[in-house]
Design an enzyme around this catalytic site. Structure first.
Site, short mmCIF file in Angstrom:
data_model
loop_
_atom_site.label_atom_id
_atom_site.label_comp_id
_atom_site.label_asym_id
_atom_site.label_seq_id
_atom_site.Cartn_x
_atom_site.Cartn_y
_atom_site.Cartn_z
N ASN A 18 0.90 -1.15 0.00
CA ASN A 18 0.00 0.00 0.00
C ASN A 18 0.94 1.20 0.00
OD1 ASN A 18 -2.73 0.95 2.27
ND2 ASN A 18 -2.38 1.51 0.15
N CYS A 91 -5.05 6.16 7.77
CA CYS A 91 -4.75 4.96 6.99
C CYS A 91 -3.84 4.09 7.84
CB CYS A 91 -4.07 5.35 5.67
SG CYS A 91 -3.38 3.96 4.75
N CYS A 246 -4.71 -2.69 2.72
CA CYS A 246 -5.40 -1.60 3.43
C CYS A 246 -5.35 -1.94 4.90
CB CYS A 246 -6.84 -1.47 2.94
SG CYS A 246 -7.82 -0.26 3.88
#
Length: 313
Positions: A18, A91, A246
């Site tokens: 990511n 995140c 994620c």
């Protein structure tokens, strides 16, 4: 600094692939517009990434000042933007990469880092990787919840998701990890058949959008004397599309499967994503911890005029 400046120094990093463009703007001088974010994150005309993360002193942003009021040690704020330029709460993979970046910059050397995000304070510590290959970073992701409450837990779902590539819509469970997620369980062969080049349709339509996790439970195994759950996951991220990983999605996926499993389910879960593996732990205080690698792969100097020109039709 403004976007009209000739060059911009950046770092490229990733957590289980990511990937992010990282900016050291500790004094908050950069005009980080949605257009600039899109230009930096563009994989053909820019440097490329699933998002852009800016290091900025918490006192330089209204959101950061609010965090400081609750936690004076959270002097650095993680200003995270999705690749489409939209502002995001936080995140999970990005927090780990942010911590590694702060360490590189000489801004973090203590045992624990408290950092500000739009989802509140996140605490990071270094831990040993399960395979012994370099340190991992473990993040207290804060409280997780099932917004649908007891009724959703009892039913096992509170939404319906129509995934391109699959023939029928599936029941799904909403999970909040500081940002919204909708988790769908599939069989192994369905996971590969899902087409995440298009956004899944979620009903009821979430007011602020949602990340959609497709998960395959893989049972349980013993790791270092502890029984751990194991799941495989793909994800379509709000404002980005399918990504290789994620972090908040891994937490949502693990907690959804743990909820479905009921009493006696493991507290520790390993989540396989296309970009690698992360570990999620349900903590006694209702929080969840996410642990995994963070890698800084390059430093670069961006020619902003060239990047802007590359976005023009």
């Amino acid at each position: 600094m403004t976007a009209a400046s000739a060059t911009l120094r950046v770092t490229k990093g990733h957590g289980t692939q990511n990937d992010f463009v990282l900016l050291d703007d500790r004094d908050g001088d950069l005009d980080l517009s949605p257009e600039l974010v899109r230009e930096l994150a563009d994989r053909r005309a820019g440097l490329g990434g699933d998002g852009v993360i800016r290091v900025v002193a918490s006192r330089r942003l209204p959101e950061g000042a609010a965090v400081l009021a609750d936690e004076p040690s959270a002097t650095w704020f993680m200003d995270y933007r999705n690749a489409d330029g939209s502002v995001a709460e936080m995140c999970g993979n990005g927090v780990r990469v942010f911590a590694a970046f702060l360490e590189r910059l000489g801004l973090w050397s203590d045992d624990e880092l408290a950092l500000g995000t739009r989802a509140g304070v996140r605490r990071v510590r270094r831990v040993a990787a399960p395979d012994g290959d370099g340190p991992w970073f473990a993040v207290d992701m804060g409280a997780w919840s099932v917004p649908g409450g007891a009724d959703a837990v009892a039913a096992g779902y509170d939404a319906e998701v129509d995934v391109p590539g699959l023939q029928v819509a599936r029941p799904a469970l909403s999970v909040d990890v500081g940002n919204p997620h909708t988790v769908v369980v599939l069989r192994e062969e369905e996971l590969g058949a899902a087409d995440l080049t298009r956004a899944p349709l979620v009903l009821p339509v979430p007011p602020h959008g949602t990340n959609v996790e497709l998960v395959v439970p893989l049972g349980e195994r013993e790791v270092d004397g502890v029984v751990a759950g194991h799941v495989r996951m793909r994800v379509h991220e709000r404002g980005v599309g399918e990504t290789r990983s994620c972090g908040t999605g891994a937490v949502a996926a693990a907690m959804a499967v743990r909820t479905w499993a009921g009493s006696g389910a493991p507290d520790v879960w390993f989540v396989d994503v296309p970009g690698g593996t992360v570990r999620v732990t349900a903590l006694a205080d209702g929080h969840a911890e996410l642990a995994g690698p963070a890698v800084l792969v390059a430093d670069a100097e961006i020619d902003l005029a060239a990047v802007v020109a590359g976005r023009r039709p």
